[in-house]
Design a protein around this motif. Sequence first.
Motif, PDB file in Angstrom:
ATOM      1  N   GLY A  26      -8.128  14.223   6.252  1.00 54.38           N
ATOM      2  CA  GLY A  26      -7.466  13.612   7.404  1.00 54.38           C
ATOM      3  C   GLY A  26      -7.333  14.666   8.478  1.00 54.38           C
ATOM      4  O   GLY A  26      -7.551  15.759   8.266  1.00 54.38           O
ATOM      5  N   VAL A  27      -7.550  14.177   9.806  1.00 58.27           N
ATOM      6  CA  VAL A  27      -7.571  14.916  10.953  1.00 58.27           C
ATOM      7  C   VAL A  27      -6.096  15.240  11.427  1.00 58.27           C
ATOM      8  O   VAL A  27      -5.789  16.350  11.624  1.00 58.27           O
ATOM      9  N   LEU A  28      -5.303  14.349  11.188  1.00 64.94           N
ATOM     10  CA  LEU A  28      -4.038  14.661  11.869  1.00 64.94           C
ATOM     11  C   LEU A  28      -3.040  14.877  10.461  1.00 64.94           C
ATOM     12  O   LEU A  28      -1.866  15.503  10.677  1.00 64.94           O
ATOM     13  N   HIS A  29      -3.247  14.394   9.276  1.00 65.77           N
ATOM     14  CA  HIS A  29      -2.214  14.384   8.154  1.00 65.77           C
ATOM     15  C   HIS A  29      -3.092  14.994   6.862  1.00 65.77           C
ATOM     16  O   HIS A  29      -4.198  15.014   6.748  1.00 65.77           O
ATOM     17  N   LYS A  30      -2.352  15.574   6.052  1.00 63.18           N
ATOM     18  CA  LYS A  30      -2.610  16.352   4.539  1.00 63.18           C
ATOM     19  C   LYS A  30      -2.775  14.615   3.860  1.00 63.18           C
ATOM     20  O   LYS A  30      -3.736  14.931   2.875  1.00 63.18           O
ATOM     21  N   ALA A  31      -1.943  13.816   4.130  1.00 66.83           N
ATOM     22  CA  ALA A  31      -1.837  12.494   3.017  1.00 66.83           C
ATOM     23  C   ALA A  31      -1.249  11.368   3.744  1.00 66.83           C
ATOM     24  O   ALA A  31      -0.539  11.653   4.901  1.00 66.83           O
ATOM     25  N   HIS A  32      -1.659  10.269   3.541  1.00 63.96           N
ATOM     26  CA  HIS A  32      -1.040   9.199   3.740  1.00 63.96           C
ATOM     27  C   HIS A  32      -0.419   8.463   2.511  1.00 63.96           C
ATOM     28  O   HIS A  32      -1.181   8.246   1.533  1.00 63.96           O
ATOM     29  N   ILE A  33       1.059   8.330   2.658  1.00 56.91           N
ATOM     30  CA  ILE A  33       1.487   7.462   1.532  1.00 56.91           C
ATOM     31  C   ILE A  33       1.852   5.957   2.006  1.00 56.91           C
ATOM     32  O   ILE A  33       2.574   5.725   2.981  1.00 56.91           O
ATOM     33  N   MET A  34       0.888   5.178   1.298  1.00 60.39           N
ATOM     34  CA  MET A  34       0.995   3.658   1.774  1.00 60.39           C
ATOM     35  C   MET A  34       1.875   2.938   0.707  1.00 60.39           C
ATOM     36  O   MET A  34       1.615   3.010  -0.608  1.00 60.39           O
ATOM     37  N   VAL A  35       3.223   2.505   1.238  1.00 60.08           N
ATOM     38  CA  VAL A  35       3.979   1.756   0.257  1.00 60.08           C
ATOM     39  C   VAL A  35       3.969   0.238   0.499  1.00 60.08           C
ATOM     40  O   VAL A  35       4.024  -0.033   1.770  1.00 60.08           O
ATOM     41  N   CYS A  36       3.751  -0.504  -0.852  1.00 56.60           N
ATOM     42  CA  CYS A  36       3.889  -1.827  -0.576  1.00 56.60           C
ATOM     43  C   CYS A  36       4.964  -2.322   0.150  1.00 56.60           C
ATOM     44  O   CYS A  36       6.138  -2.099  -0.360  1.00 56.60           O
ATOM     45  N   GLY A  37       4.812  -3.264   1.091  1.00 55.22           N
ATOM     46  CA  GLY A  37       5.748  -3.788   1.874  1.00 55.22           C
ATOM     47  C   GLY A  37       5.976  -5.203   1.975  1.00 55.22           C
ATOM     48  O   GLY A  37       6.449  -5.825   2.502  1.00 55.22           O
ATOM     49  N   GLY A  38       5.270  -5.787   0.641  1.00 57.00           N
ATOM     50  CA  GLY A  38       5.020  -7.290   0.353  1.00 57.00           C
ATOM     51  C   GLY A  38       6.574  -7.597   0.188  1.00 57.00           C
ATOM     52  O   GLY A  38       7.542  -6.947  -0.309  1.00 57.00           O
ATOM     53  N   GLN A  39       6.618  -9.067  -0.083  1.00 53.15           N
ATOM     54  CA  GLN A  39       7.958  -9.448  -0.232  1.00 53.15           C
ATOM     55  C   GLN A  39       8.560  -9.113  -1.580  1.00 53.15           C
ATOM     56  O   GLN A  39       9.918  -8.893  -1.886  1.00 53.15           O
ATOM     57  N   ASP A  78       4.414  -7.335 -10.193  1.00 50.84           N
ATOM     58  CA  ASP A  78       5.138  -6.825 -11.367  1.00 50.84           C
ATOM     59  C   ASP A  78       5.515  -5.366 -11.628  1.00 50.84           C
ATOM     60  O   ASP A  78       6.414  -5.076 -12.255  1.00 50.84           O
ATOM     61  N   MET A  79       4.709  -4.661 -10.923  1.00 49.91           N
ATOM     62  CA  MET A  79       4.795  -3.211 -10.912  1.00 49.91           C
ATOM     63  C   MET A  79       5.549  -2.564  -9.713  1.00 49.91           C
ATOM     64  O   MET A  79       5.553  -1.380  -9.701  1.00 49.91           O
ATOM     65  N   GLY A  80       6.036  -3.346  -9.071  1.00 48.73           N
ATOM     66  CA  GLY A  80       6.777  -2.883  -7.800  1.00 48.73           C
ATOM     67  C   GLY A  80       7.923  -2.025  -7.941  1.00 48.73           C
ATOM     68  O   GLY A  80       8.680  -2.303  -9.119  1.00 48.73           O
ATOM     69  N   PRO A  81       8.299  -1.264  -7.042  1.00 51.15           N
ATOM     70  CA  PRO A  81       7.581  -0.903  -6.018  1.00 51.15           C
ATOM     71  C   PRO A  81       6.470   0.105  -6.210  1.00 51.15           C
ATOM     72  O   PRO A  81       6.692   0.790  -6.876  1.00 51.15           O
ATOM     73  N   VAL A  82       5.349  -0.357  -5.281  1.00 49.38           N
ATOM     74  CA  VAL A  82       4.093   0.554  -5.794  1.00 49.38           C
ATOM     75  C   VAL A  82       3.753   1.282  -4.437  1.00 49.38           C
ATOM     76  O   VAL A  82       4.134   0.854  -3.291  1.00 49.38           O
ATOM     77  N   ALA A  83       2.989   2.093  -4.701  1.00 49.85           N
ATOM     78  CA  ALA A  83       2.492   3.115  -3.514  1.00 49.85           C
ATOM     79  C   ALA A  83       1.153   3.675  -3.760  1.00 49.85           C
ATOM     80  O   ALA A  83       0.596   3.749  -5.122  1.00 49.85           O
ATOM     81  N   VAL A  84       0.267   3.844  -2.945  1.00 46.76           N
ATOM     82  CA  VAL A  84      -1.147   4.326  -3.026  1.00 46.76           C
ATOM     83  C   VAL A  84      -0.972   5.892  -1.948  1.00 46.76           C
ATOM     84  O   VAL A  84      -0.901   5.706  -0.923  1.00 46.76           O
ATOM     85  N   VAL A  85      -1.389   6.879  -2.535  1.00 45.44           N
ATOM     86  CA  VAL A  85      -1.481   8.127  -1.777  1.00 45.44           C
ATOM     87  C   VAL A  85      -2.915   8.552  -1.533  1.00 45.44           C
ATOM     88  O   VAL A  85      -3.724   8.689  -2.353  1.00 45.44           O
ATOM     89  N   PHE A  86      -3.390   8.503  -0.032  1.00 45.57           N
ATOM     90  CA  PHE A  86      -4.761   8.882   0.244  1.00 45.57           C
ATOM     91  C   PHE A  86      -4.676  10.233   0.630  1.00 45.57           C
ATOM     92  O   PHE A  86      -3.599  10.881   1.255  1.00 45.57           O
ATOM     93  N   VAL A  90      -4.336   7.744  -4.954  1.00 46.57           N
ATOM     94  CA  VAL A  90      -3.600   7.765  -6.389  1.00 46.57           C
ATOM     95  C   VAL A  90      -2.667   6.796  -6.269  1.00 46.57           C
ATOM     96  O   VAL A  90      -1.708   6.469  -5.324  1.00 46.57           O
ATOM     97  N   PHE A  91      -2.402   6.061  -7.363  1.00 47.98           N
ATOM     98  CA  PHE A  91      -1.723   4.702  -7.557  1.00 47.98           C
ATOM     99  C   PHE A  91      -0.206   5.189  -8.278  1.00 47.98           C
ATOM    100  O   PHE A  91      -0.577   5.506  -9.369  1.00 47.98           O
ATOM    101  N   TYR A  92       0.688   4.793  -7.781  1.00 46.68           N
ATOM    102  CA  TYR A  92       1.999   4.884  -8.489  1.00 46.68           C
ATOM    103  C   TYR A  92       2.619   3.576  -8.685  1.00 46.68           C
ATOM    104  O   TYR A  92       2.478   2.700  -7.540  1.00 46.68           O
ATOM    105  N   ARG A  93       3.431   3.359  -9.831  1.00 49.51           N
ATOM    106  CA  ARG A  93       4.073   2.266  -9.841  1.00 49.51           C
ATOM    107  C   ARG A  93       5.557   2.188 -10.343  1.00 49.51           C
ATOM    108  O   ARG A  93       5.825   3.416 -10.830  1.00 49.51           O
TER     109      ARG A  93
END
Length: 572
Positions: A26-39, A78-86, A90-93
Amino acid sequence: MKSLDELAIIKESAQETLQIRYGKPGVLHKAHIMVCGGQGCISSKCAEVVDAIREALKKHNFSDHVKVVLTGCMGPCDMGPVAVVFPDAVFYRRLKPKDAEAIVLEHIIGGQPVTRLLYRVPGEKDPVPSMYDIELFKKQERIVLRNTLYIDPLSIEEYIGRDGYAALAKALTRMRPGEVVEEIKRSGLRGRGGAGFSTGMKWSFSAAAAGTPKYVVCNGDEGDPGAFMDRSVLEGDPHSVIEGMAICGRAIGAEQGYVYVRAEYPLAIERLEHAIRKAREFGLLGKDIFGTGFNFDIEIRIGAGAFVCGEETALLASVEGRRGEPRPRPPFPAIEGVFGKPTVINNVETWANIPAIIFKGADWFASIGTPKSKGTKVFALAGKITNTGIVEVPMGTTLREMVFDIGGGIPKKKEFKAVQTGGPSGGCIPARHLDTPIDYDSLGALGAIMGSGGMIVMDQDTCMVDIAKFFLEFCVDESCGKCSPCRIGTKRMHEILERISTGHGREGDIELLVELATTIKTTALCGLGQTAPNPVLSTIRYFRDEYEQHIRDHVCVAKVCDFANGDPDASE
């Protein structure tokens, strides 16, 4: 927006944000944590997880080094909340707020994934850290869902950064309207709402039709039980729908579009409203788009929850403010649609395909899938299956791959019994047809339909008489009542199923069900009535022995039907 240069500048500036999500430093960050925001994940309190992660980052003075983003639906509900760390994907459930501290300390600061939160294949000891190594994701090919995991759905800049609105720019500056229509025709795209009609042909009819103004309509009235594909697209990537509709506007000469969304989807409506507002601010909706003189804008119409409004003529009536009831066709909406004018109506998934086809070309799209069913299809996996949620696979993927590879098989070592495709109007397909490729024609040959993409898996504990009764009851409740084959015929069929499932079935009931179903299919006014008998016909076709056991022996092998409490008078 008046020029392509403006679009290019925004795209370039977004790369600094996006490149870490492609696995680059990343240029601006060390990591991005993407957290699923689906219903689904919102229901599992993902917002609390986001708050806890941000609090933990702040506590350890790492807030400036990590970006936390609430994305659209990632799929594995079914695994929610889930997140992916870029950048490592890395996938967390099954995250909880208390896990935030470990993610920040061990993963972000320490550089090691939190092992206990990683995905594990059922029965396997070792975790699978990377999202790209998990079968659920590996088997997918994402065209419609290309952005939902990677962008903030509230950021038009991030959408543009992933080639968003480049297809609209191409259609406006490098293609004549007729060339846009021909490109969609050549792609082989068929409507994803259920009927599977050629999208390009539909556009060509409206383009050639006399009468102005012309209109573009998005069918977002997704009413099938267990289906939430369109909702996920509207929540996670609303600009793809807006761009697809604008491209069609250019192709057929329309300046106004309507998105019809069911009221039960408040988050989808909220994000769509935000996206339309931002598109207007950026000059991508409104007057003189890209300085070409092309005008196009979109309004939202909110449905009141009637299932029949998913039928296109009923939906158009509702858009006009009238009661949502179907009408006979012809004339078809392409010639005489909303307000009596030529109208192209496609569903959410179809619209989301359009920008990718125009941007990458018809040949690219047509190279995916089967000879008669091109591209991919989004499905909502539900029922007795390990991995439930949203998936997108190439046409031609077999039912076996869908159920056992992507879906993870049947839980608790139970036996697979059937899979129902196409929602309440679909058909139940037994185990001996598991190697059938998923495409319009193959499913039709088995007595099922593609539908909009609902897929419900059943195990050995499912009674096929009971499941047919369940789906038919839904159609009885949702019939608009306009035509007697649907209004009365489905009611009579449900009464017969009721007495069979309560131990009062009669010799000849199966034949009577088939006769009624055949009559309804050929005489009902709209697609809802014409397809309502499908679950009954398909279960009789493949599980007739269960019907006979219910009628003759008063036996339900799945032990679902309660013969002791049956009330014969209730079914007379």
